[in-house]
Design an enzyme around this catalytic site. Sequence first.
Site, PDB file in Angstrom:
ATOM      1  N   GLU A   1      28.240  25.338  33.971  1.00  0.00           N
ATOM      2  CA  GLU A   1      28.754  25.935  32.737  1.00  0.00           C
ATOM      3  C   GLU A   1      30.277  25.884  32.731  1.00  0.00           C
ATOM      4  O   GLU A   1      30.924  26.022  33.777  1.00  0.00           O
ATOM      5  CB  GLU A   1      28.276  27.390  32.630  1.00  0.00           C
ATOM      6  CG  GLU A   1      28.627  28.069  31.321  1.00  0.00           C
ATOM      7  CD  GLU A   1      27.914  29.417  31.182  1.00  0.00           C
ATOM      8  OE1 GLU A   1      26.684  29.461  31.404  1.00  0.00           O
ATOM      9  OE2 GLU A   1      28.590  30.420  30.889  1.00  0.00           O
TER      10      GLU A   1
ATOM     11  N   ASP B   1      33.329  27.660  30.379  1.00  0.00           N
ATOM     12  CA  ASP B   1      33.439  28.754  29.408  1.00  0.00           C
ATOM     13  C   ASP B   1      34.828  28.931  28.830  1.00  0.00           C
ATOM     14  O   ASP B   1      35.817  28.928  29.558  1.00  0.00           O
ATOM     15  CB  ASP B   1      33.110  30.104  30.071  1.00  0.00           C
ATOM     16  CG  ASP B   1      31.653  30.252  30.437  1.00  0.00           C
ATOM     17  OD1 ASP B   1      30.829  29.545  29.853  1.00  0.00           O
ATOM     18  OD2 ASP B   1      31.356  31.071  31.309  1.00  0.00           O
TER      19      ASP B   1
ATOM     20  N   GLU C   1      35.983  32.291  26.699  1.00  0.00           N
ATOM     21  CA  GLU C   1      35.586  33.591  26.156  1.00  0.00           C
ATOM     22  C   GLU C   1      36.841  34.302  25.651  1.00  0.00           C
ATOM     23  O   GLU C   1      37.759  34.564  26.423  1.00  0.00           O
ATOM     24  CB  GLU C   1      34.881  34.445  27.211  1.00  0.00           C
ATOM     25  CG  GLU C   1      33.506  33.919  27.585  1.00  0.00           C
ATOM     26  CD  GLU C   1      32.819  34.784  28.626  1.00  0.00           C
ATOM     27  OE1 GLU C   1      31.639  35.118  28.438  1.00  0.00           O
ATOM     28  OE2 GLU C   1      33.479  35.122  29.631  1.00  0.00           O
TER      29      GLU C   1
END
Length: 298
Positions: free
Chosen positions: A109, A111, A113
Amino acid sequence: MGTTNVKGLLFSIVLINLSLVGFCGYPRKPVDVPFWKNYEPSWASHHIKFLNGGSAADLILDRSSGAGFQSKKSYLFGHFSMKMRLVGGDSAGVVTAFYLSSNNAEHDEIDFEFLGNRTGQPYILQTNVFTGGKGNREQRIYLWFDPTKGYHSYSVLWNTFQIVIFVDDVPIRAFKNSKDLGVKFPFNQPMKIYSSLWDADDWATRGGLEKTDWSNAPFTASYTSFHIDGCEAATPQEVQVCNTKGMRWWDQKAFQDLDALQYRRLRWVRQKYTVYNYCTDKARYPVPPPECTKDRDI
């Protein structure tokens, strides 16, 4: 087709891909494409509003639900970007996410955010990289602009050598392939691209001390320019093709490392805007994780 013709075809493909390379070892400005070309709603489609024939989309969060969307296909390596305008005003407790994920038990993953704030406080951008199901590699920065006032580009370049996370073409993080140090690197699990808007007031703002003020709802995050230039992979055979070196522009030497200007920009971000870097958190990691030896070189 003869051997000579095959070699000629491969050479032509490489030249075409290299022609896409732009200034400072970074691709030309991605072509804007509508939402439906590459994406589809993943949950709460009634909280997604499409504008201008699908060239832009709003995700909406209220007490009943947030919303999310995902790419129609999975990819192994490439360049992925979209332009976003984040929730304005008092957005404490609200998280806007943009990420790639293989979505399995030992998943990979990458990311973005965006952690909401109380009015007047700066947004925090948290990035993380999971490899083989292991994450806990958080880095946090303040942005050098107000991301609620207009659209800005957020992108990921991913190849077998590195993962680079960009904001408006400025590299804010480089995660190097550290297999030589015993660290797994994403190379065999295709990922889809996701984005979502959701309530995370149990942790997002000041560790959960600041709660979502629902009197400010609905909260809206806006998107446009849904660019994907990746190697499509859904089968083991396609994974093998995507791992064939030299066939895609992101495999070329210019993208195997940052160039000098990109390193200067990354150091600028590191020195002026970094809030947290797991590699320097001695309380959490008395012995830094092995990949951090390459992070120190930045």
